[in-house]
Write a protein that holds these residues in place. Structure first.
Motif, PDB file in Angstrom:
ATOM      1  N   ALA A 346      48.179  41.590  45.773  1.00  0.00           N
ATOM      2  CA  ALA A 346      47.258  42.059  44.795  1.00  0.00           C
ATOM      3  C   ALA A 346      45.884  41.210  44.895  1.00  0.00           C
ATOM      4  N   TRP A 347      44.803  41.707  44.637  1.00  0.00           N
ATOM      5  CA  TRP A 347      43.688  41.103  44.542  1.00  0.00           C
ATOM      6  C   TRP A 347      42.887  41.790  43.254  1.00  0.00           C
ATOM      7  N   VAL A 348      42.674  40.819  42.121  1.00  0.00           N
ATOM      8  CA  VAL A 348      41.897  41.228  40.774  1.00  0.00           C
ATOM      9  C   VAL A 348      40.968  40.242  40.763  1.00  0.00           C
ATOM     10  N   GLY A 349      39.674  40.837  40.845  1.00  0.00           N
ATOM     11  CA  GLY A 349      38.356  39.812  40.737  1.00  0.00           C
ATOM     12  C   GLY A 349      37.341  40.544  39.858  1.00  0.00           C
ATOM     13  N   THR A 350      36.220  39.880  39.786  1.00  0.00           N
ATOM     14  CA  THR A 350      34.998  40.162  39.222  1.00  0.00           C
ATOM     15  C   THR A 350      33.830  40.741  39.968  1.00  0.00           C
ATOM     16  N   SER A 351      33.944  40.933  41.455  1.00  0.00           N
ATOM     17  CA  SER A 351      32.882  41.240  42.211  1.00  0.00           C
ATOM     18  C   SER A 351      32.749  42.610  42.653  1.00  0.00           C
ATOM     19  N   ASN A 352      31.684  43.051  42.809  1.00  0.00           N
ATOM     20  CA  ASN A 352      31.475  44.470  43.431  1.00  0.00           C
ATOM     21  C   ASN A 352      31.505  44.249  44.830  1.00  0.00           C
ATOM     22  N   TRP A 353      31.789  45.102  45.483  1.00  0.00           N
ATOM     23  CA  TRP A 353      31.996  44.980  47.008  1.00  0.00           C
ATOM     24  C   TRP A 353      30.518  45.556  47.800  1.00  0.00           C
ATOM     25  N   SER A 354      29.743  44.600  47.564  1.00  0.00           N
ATOM     26  CA  SER A 354      28.341  44.736  48.434  1.00  0.00           C
ATOM     27  C   SER A 354      27.776  43.300  48.451  1.00  0.00           C
ATOM     28  N   GLY A 355      26.613  43.405  49.218  1.00  0.00           N
ATOM     29  CA  GLY A 355      25.746  41.991  49.682  1.00  0.00           C
ATOM     30  C   GLY A 355      25.177  41.656  48.127  1.00  0.00           C
ATOM     31  N   GLY A 356      25.171  40.545  48.165  1.00  0.00           N
ATOM     32  CA  GLY A 356      24.753  39.763  46.951  1.00  0.00           C
ATOM     33  C   GLY A 356      25.844  39.134  45.955  1.00  0.00           C
ATOM     34  N   TYR A 357      26.785  39.592  46.153  1.00  0.00           N
ATOM     35  CA  TYR A 357      28.141  39.310  45.171  1.00  0.00           C
ATOM     36  C   TYR A 357      28.743  38.357  45.859  1.00  0.00           C
ATOM     37  N   PHE A 358      29.377  38.414  47.087  1.00  0.00           N
ATOM     38  CA  PHE A 358      30.152  37.670  47.683  1.00  0.00           C
ATOM     39  C   PHE A 358      29.446  36.446  48.370  1.00  0.00           C
ATOM     40  N   ASP A 359      27.925  36.537  48.495  1.00  0.00           N
ATOM     41  CA  ASP A 359      27.357  35.402  49.196  1.00  0.00           C
ATOM     42  C   ASP A 359      26.318  34.627  48.446  1.00  0.00           C
ATOM     43  N   LYS A 360      25.838  35.309  47.279  1.00  0.00           N
ATOM     44  CA  LYS A 360      24.726  34.825  46.595  1.00  0.00           C
ATOM     45  C   LYS A 360      25.370  34.430  45.162  1.00  0.00           C
ATOM     46  N   SER A 361      26.051  35.221  44.573  1.00  0.00           N
ATOM     47  CA  SER A 361      26.257  35.282  43.114  1.00  0.00           C
ATOM     48  C   SER A 361      27.813  34.702  42.708  1.00  0.00           C
ATOM     49  N   ARG A 362      27.808  33.982  41.779  1.00  0.00           N
ATOM     50  CA  ARG A 362      29.178  33.627  41.210  1.00  0.00           C
ATOM     51  C   ARG A 362      29.961  34.490  40.629  1.00  0.00           C
ATOM     52  N   ASN A 363      31.219  34.480  41.480  1.00  0.00           N
ATOM     53  CA  ASN A 363      32.233  35.692  41.164  1.00  0.00           C
ATOM     54  C   ASN A 363      33.512  34.616  41.409  1.00  0.00           C
ATOM     55  N   LEU A 364      34.539  35.477  40.917  1.00  0.00           N
ATOM     56  CA  LEU A 364      35.770  34.748  40.999  1.00  0.00           C
ATOM     57  C   LEU A 364      36.913  35.864  41.271  1.00  0.00           C
ATOM     58  N   GLU A 365      37.677  35.768  42.377  1.00  0.00           N
ATOM     59  CA  GLU A 365      38.992  36.628  42.715  1.00  0.00           C
ATOM     60  C   GLU A 365      40.195  35.863  42.715  1.00  0.00           C
ATOM     61  N   ILE A 366      41.199  36.378  42.064  1.00  0.00           N
ATOM     62  CA  ILE A 366      42.606  35.834  42.040  1.00  0.00           C
ATOM     63  C   ILE A 366      43.691  36.666  43.071  1.00  0.00           C
ATOM     64  N   VAL A 367      44.194  36.185  44.008  1.00  0.00           N
ATOM     65  CA  VAL A 367      45.006  36.844  45.036  1.00  0.00           C
ATOM     66  C   VAL A 367      46.489  36.386  44.651  1.00  0.00           C
ATOM     67  N   LEU A 368      47.487  37.293  44.677  1.00  0.00           N
ATOM     68  CA  LEU A 368      48.718  37.139  44.408  1.00  0.00           C
ATOM     69  C   LEU A 368      49.503  37.774  45.680  1.00  0.00           C
ATOM     70  N   ARG A 369      50.392  36.798  45.953  1.00  0.00           N
ATOM     71  CA  ARG A 369      51.302  37.635  47.023  1.00  0.00           C
ATOM     72  C   ARG A 369      52.756  37.755  46.114  1.00  0.00           C
ATOM     73  N   ASP A 370      52.606  38.938  45.271  1.00  0.00           N
ATOM     74  CA  ASP A 370      53.881  39.028  44.494  1.00  0.00           C
ATOM     75  C   ASP A 370      53.990  40.517  44.481  1.00  0.00           C
ATOM     76  N   LYS A 371      55.151  41.142  44.982  1.00  0.00           N
ATOM     77  CA  LYS A 371      55.298  42.487  45.257  1.00  0.00           C
ATOM     78  C   LYS A 371      55.325  43.304  43.903  1.00  0.00           C
ATOM     79  N   ALA A 372      55.895  42.638  42.778  1.00  0.00           N
ATOM     80  CA  ALA A 372      55.704  43.472  41.334  1.00  0.00           C
ATOM     81  C   ALA A 372      54.201  43.618  41.100  1.00  0.00           C
TER      82      ALA A 372
END
Length: 407
Positions: A346-372
């Motif tokens: 599961a991935w839960v984050g703050t970023s839209n999926w387009s340029g400028g978000y993952f390369d220029k702007s401050r965003n956070l994403e939490i990734v969990l390998r948790d089936k539930a």
């Protein structure tokens, strides 16, 4: 039973349960969700952010650190209650630091800004993130309480995010994760002081590319890479690596998706995410991408139509009904940013999926390998995907410009 039917069954079971909240295998994480009022998208096993935020601020004993894009309250709406809890915490002697994106002032409600700045003892700072990354913003929405609890999610510090927008976040109490979120705040807090003094903000030492361990059970990603503290992965690098591991199905929900970036007067091509999704589809992975009706603006809609032509990918556009009380500007939209891979991650984050978000702007994403957790986020996706609000993209249709600020 088909995967979609299993997910729908999970949703129905959740609706019938009397649990106060969902429980997950990895301790220290609670899924928090905003159900837009007057929609048929109930999630009774997930608490709403206003309850969680109040609880966190009420429990603060020493310090609260908050980072936001902008602030927008309205009389009589839930954010007023949240700010009142901040004011009460300050009266108890809790130290409050509030960091906001400088460009966010144009989006903020002046009365809300003034109210926050008048909280006793608060340190309120504005950071023009563009001075660091060259065309970026603080787009992350998060806070930390007593260096022991944190919240990260799509919810802006906006009354509409607590009532009129589909939002998803995580309350975090896992110590290592909280410490990394705190480190990001401290980095940006110090950056603000340097920018205010007219000094450059040095980039942080970074490990070699592809060296970040994505096999961890829980990890934090952020952007841009140059200002990520040690132990925090780079969102732009790790997302394609995670998609490359997908074997069966990827479910994505974002407000905006486009292989485009932002520059004055143009939208440069940005293929990092799009290439990774297309590669997954070519391997036989099924992709279910769900976006908001705000994503139907040109030229983004043209790229979505192109993606939808690939066998193995389904794209649905979600349009929420307007509130019965009248049009609410910049609301009534899905703003959640989540991903589920193979029902395991599961991935839960703050970023839209387009340029400028993952390369220029401050965003956070939490990734969990948790089936539930993956199952619950996937069920949240399926609930909207199968609702009357979602419609498959029509590659032959001319979509009208969405009404964001006015009907």
């Amino acid at each position: 039973m088909r995967p979609s039917l299993r997910l729908l069954a999970f949703v129905l079971a959740s609706l019938g349960s009397c649990l106060a909240r969902a429980d997950f295998a990895i301790p220290g994480f609670e899924l928090v969700h905003t159900v837009p009022v007057e929609t048929a998208l109930p999630t009774p096993d997930l608490r709403e952010p206003v309850r969680v935020w109040r609880e966190l601020f009420d429990g603060a004993e020493r310090e609260i650190a908050i980072a936001q894009f902008y602030v927008a309250g309205q009389d009589g709406e839930p954010l007023d209650e949240v700010i009142a809890r901040l004011e009460a915490a300050a009266v108890r002697g809790v130290k409050i630091r509030f960091l906001m994106e400088d460009k966010g002032q144009k989006l903020s409600v002046p009365a809300t800004l003034e109210r926050l700045k008048k909280i006793p003892g608060i340190e309120f700072r504005l950071l023009d993130y563009n001075k660091l990354s060259g065309n970026g913003i603080i787009h992350a929405k998060y806070f930390i309480v007593d260096r022991e609890q944190a919240f990260v999610g799509s919810q802006n510090f906006d009354w509409r995010a607590l009532k009129h927008i589909h939002e998803t976040g995580l309350r975090v109490s896992e110590p290592a994760m909280v410490a990394k979120i705190q480190a990001i705040f401290e980095q940006d807090w110090q950056a603000q002081a340097l920018v205010a003094a007219g000094k450059p903000v040095p980039s942080l030492p970074q490990p070699a590319a592809d060296s970040f361990d994505i096999a961890q059970k829980a990890f934090l990603l952020s952007s841009p890479k140059a200002w990520n503290p040690l132990g925090v992965g780079d969102s732009e690098e790790v997302l394609p690596r995670l998609l490359a591991q997908a074997k069966q199905e990827v479910r994505v929900q974002v407000m905006d998706y486009a292989p485009l970036s932002y520059a004055p007067g143009r939208r440069p091509f940005y293929a990092v995410i799009d290439n990774a999704l297309r590669a997954a589809v070519q391997r036989g992975v099924k992709v279910k991408l769900m976006v908001s009706n705000w994503n139907t603006e040109e030229p983004a809609i043209d790229h979505l139509k192109s993606l939808a032509m690939l066998p193995g990918i389904e794209i649905r556009i979600v349009t929420l009904p307007q509130a019965s009380g009248g049009f609410v500007p910049f609301a009534r939209v899905i703003h959640t940013k989540t991903m589920v891979i193979d029902g395991e991650l599961a991935w839960v984050g703050t970023s839209n999926w387009s340029g400028g978000y993952f390369d220029k702007s401050r965003n956070l994403e939490i990734v969990l390998r948790d089936k539930a957790m993956a199952d619950r986020v996937a069920a949240l996706h399926e609930q909207t995907w199968s609702s009357a609000y979602a419609a498959p993209i029509d590659v032959m249709k001319h979509y009208p410009k969405p009404a964001k600020a006015a009907p």
